[in-house]
Scaffold this motif. Structure first.
Motif, PDB file in Angstrom:
ATOM      1  N   GLY A   1      -3.997  -2.702  -0.964  1.00  0.00           N
ATOM      2  CA  GLY A   1      -4.476  -1.313  -1.006  1.00  0.00           C
ATOM      3  C   GLY A   1      -5.516  -1.083   0.079  1.00  0.00           C
ATOM      4  O   GLY A   1      -6.418  -1.904   0.263  1.00  0.00           O
ATOM      5  N   ARG A   2      -5.374   0.024   0.803  1.00  0.00           N
ATOM      6  CA  ARG A   2      -6.298   0.314   1.911  1.00  0.00           C
ATOM      7  C   ARG A   2      -7.406   1.244   1.469  1.00  0.00           C
ATOM      8  O   ARG A   2      -7.139   2.275   0.847  1.00  0.00           O
ATOM      9  N   GLY A   3      -8.629   0.911   1.826  1.00  0.00           N
ATOM     10  CA  GLY A   3      -9.755   1.799   1.566  1.00  0.00           C
ATOM     11  C   GLY A   3     -10.279   2.369   2.866  1.00  0.00           C
ATOM     12  O   GLY A   3      -9.754   2.055   3.942  1.00  0.00           O
ATOM     13  N   ARG A   4     -11.307   3.186   2.787  1.00  0.00           N
ATOM     14  CA  ARG A   4     -11.907   3.749   3.999  1.00  0.00           C
ATOM     15  C   ARG A   4     -12.692   2.668   4.740  1.00  0.00           C
ATOM     16  O   ARG A   4     -13.099   1.679   4.156  1.00  0.00           O
TER      17      ARG A   4
ATOM     18  N   GLY B   1     -11.263   7.115  -4.957  1.00  0.00           N
ATOM     19  CA  GLY B   1     -11.430   7.169  -3.507  1.00  0.00           C
ATOM     20  C   GLY B   1     -10.204   7.793  -2.867  1.00  0.00           C
ATOM     21  O   GLY B   1      -9.092   7.711  -3.420  1.00  0.00           O
ATOM     22  N   ILE B   2     -10.400   8.407  -1.716  1.00  0.00           N
ATOM     23  CA  ILE B   2      -9.308   9.105  -1.028  1.00  0.00           C
ATOM     24  C   ILE B   2      -9.298   8.666   0.434  1.00  0.00           C
ATOM     25  O   ILE B   2     -10.348   8.640   1.085  1.00  0.00           O
TER      26      ILE B   2
ATOM     27  N   GLN C   1      -0.993  -2.461  -6.240  1.00  0.00           N
ATOM     28  CA  GLN C   1      -0.919  -2.652  -4.793  1.00  0.00           C
ATOM     29  C   GLN C   1      -1.499  -4.017  -4.446  1.00  0.00           C
ATOM     30  O   GLN C   1      -2.527  -4.423  -4.996  1.00  0.00           O
TER      31      GLN C   1
ATOM     32  N   TRP D   1      -8.712  -1.770  -1.194  1.00  0.00           N
ATOM     33  CA  TRP D   1      -8.829  -1.040  -2.463  1.00  0.00           C
ATOM     34  C   TRP D   1      -8.185  -1.920  -3.525  1.00  0.00           C
ATOM     35  O   TRP D   1      -6.969  -2.098  -3.546  1.00  0.00           O
TER      36      TRP D   1
ATOM     37  N   SER E   1       0.859  -1.185   0.000  1.00  0.00           N
ATOM     38  CA  SER E   1       0.000   0.000   0.000  1.00  0.00           C
ATOM     39  C   SER E   1       0.896   1.235   0.000  1.00  0.00           C
ATOM     40  O   SER E   1       1.812   1.330   0.827  1.00  0.00           O
ATOM     41  N   THR E   2       0.637   2.158  -0.894  1.00  0.00           N
ATOM     42  CA  THR E   2       1.454   3.391  -0.922  1.00  0.00           C
ATOM     43  C   THR E   2       1.214   4.206   0.359  1.00  0.00           C
ATOM     44  O   THR E   2       2.106   4.901   0.829  1.00  0.00           O
ATOM     45  N   ASN E   3       0.007   4.110   0.930  1.00  0.00           N
ATOM     46  CA  ASN E   3      -0.235   4.809   2.201  1.00  0.00           C
ATOM     47  C   ASN E   3       0.638   4.215   3.303  1.00  0.00           C
ATOM     48  O   ASN E   3       1.252   4.948   4.082  1.00  0.00           O
TER      49      ASN E   3
ATOM     50  N   ILE F   1      -4.614   8.370  -2.741  1.00  0.00           N
ATOM     51  CA  ILE F   1      -5.625   8.540  -3.799  1.00  0.00           C
ATOM     52  C   ILE F   1      -5.576   7.339  -4.741  1.00  0.00           C
ATOM     53  O   ILE F   1      -4.506   6.976  -5.253  1.00  0.00           O
ATOM     54  N   GLY F   2      -6.722   6.747  -4.985  1.00  0.00           N
ATOM     55  CA  GLY F   2      -6.823   5.677  -5.976  1.00  0.00           C
ATOM     56  C   GLY F   2      -7.797   6.123  -7.052  1.00  0.00           C
ATOM     57  O   GLY F   2      -8.951   6.429  -6.747  1.00  0.00           O
TER      58      GLY F   2
ATOM     59  N   PHE G   1      -1.548   6.595  -5.581  1.00  0.00           N
ATOM     60  CA  PHE G   1      -0.447   7.379  -5.014  1.00  0.00           C
ATOM     61  C   PHE G   1      -0.820   7.968  -3.664  1.00  0.00           C
ATOM     62  O   PHE G   1      -2.002   8.114  -3.326  1.00  0.00           O
TER      63      PHE G   1
ATOM     64  N   LYS H   1     -18.511   5.653  -8.878  1.00  0.00           N
ATOM     65  CA  LYS H   1     -17.285   6.093  -8.202  1.00  0.00           C
ATOM     66  C   LYS H   1     -16.070   5.738  -9.053  1.00  0.00           C
ATOM     67  O   LYS H   1     -15.885   4.583  -9.429  1.00  0.00           O
TER      68      LYS H   1
END
Ligand code: BTN
Length: 262
Positions: A49-52, A122-123, A46, A57, A23-25, A141-142, A67, A119
């Motif tokens: 990838g992490r989502g809210r 997502g951020i 990723q 993600w 995950s870039t985050n 941001i994805g 990114f 959608k």
């Protein structure tokens, strides 16, 4: 690390690119103390990838933009949640730059980017605070740019810019446009200490404006009509039951349209 890929003064001046990462985050959070304000970490794919709200993600390779932007602001932690709305506006403007008036780009409060009711971006913002001061903020941001296949439940509410416009675009160019807008908006935001100077452009793109919304408040759901946002980022909802104006804070609740995702 690549330098000076962007015509900005600080946003993305330092860019770390990886073909694949978890995950870039997560990378940005881990490396935050060693990297300067404005560093961008991006990846072609990723694996985690992490989502809210703890979601994942999905981040296939070769198609989309993933990114994270590292910020080290000097404003108080209470203001940081507004950054996600600042970034949503920058993403919307960046997409508009590249696609012209192919489609209307909207923001679903607080920070999803929507095209044709679906959608496309997502951020996820993550912050570290030490002794009452912000150590860093990571905005991830994805953006579904050129992806054409969506599976499962994503089919109903997610899409990509290519799927909606028929146009394939260069992902780095989109990144540059977004960072250029963000840099300007961020400086205006820091100066004002609120979203006040960006209210008009944000509300112009607000998909929920004057629409019926269902507020998924853990203390009890309710329906209402969205009236706009406060200059601190809360959604103003006129509750259907009693006509009372409620200020909805994004950290606590989410909002759905009554007849679909928006
Ligand atoms: C959402 O759930 O709407 C937010 C999704 C944010 C995804 C991006 S992709 C780049 C960055 N790295 C992550 O792990 N997540 C964010």
């Amino acid at each position: 690390m690549k330098e000076n890929f962007c015509e900005t003064s600080w946003a993305g001046k330092e860019l770390i690119y990886q073909e694949e990462t978890g995950s870039t985050n997560a990378d940005a959070v881990r490396l935050a103390s060693e990297l300067p304000h404005g560093t961008v970490i991006m990846a072609d794919s990723q694996t985690a990838g992490r989502g809210r709200r703890g979601r994942t993600w999905v981040s296939p390779k070769g198609e989309n933009l993933y990114f994270s932007l590292l910020l080290k602001p000097s404003f108080p932690p209470e203001q940081a949640s507004m950054l996600t709305l600042v970034m949503a506006l920058a993403v919307a403007c960046g997409i508009e730059d590249l696609y012209g008036n192919q489609k209307v780009v909207q923001i679903k409060w607080p920070n999803d980017i929507v095209v044709c009711g679906k959608k496309v971006c997502g951020i996820l913002t993550e912050m570290q605070v030490n002794a009452g001061n912000i150590s860093h903020v990571v905005i991830g941001i994805g953006i579904n740019v050129n992806q054409m296949c969506f599976e499962g439940e994503a089919l109903a509410f997610a899409s990509s810019l290519k799927k909606e416009t028929g146009l394939e675009k260069n992902r780095m160019e989109l990144l540059q446009r977004i960072l250029s807008h963000f840099e300007v908006f961020y400086e205006v935001f820091c100066e004002a200490g609120s979203l006040q100077p960006m209210l008009k452009p944000y509300e112009m793109r607000l998909a929920n404006l004057y629409q019926e919304v269902l507020v998924l408040d853990p203390k009890g759901e309710y329906k209402g009509i969205a009236q706009g946002i406060l200059n601190t980022g809360e959604l103003i909802v006129r509750r259907k039951d009693d006509g009372k104006e409620i200020f909805v804070y994004a950290g606590e609740v989410s909002v759905r349209g009554l007849f679909g995702y928006v």
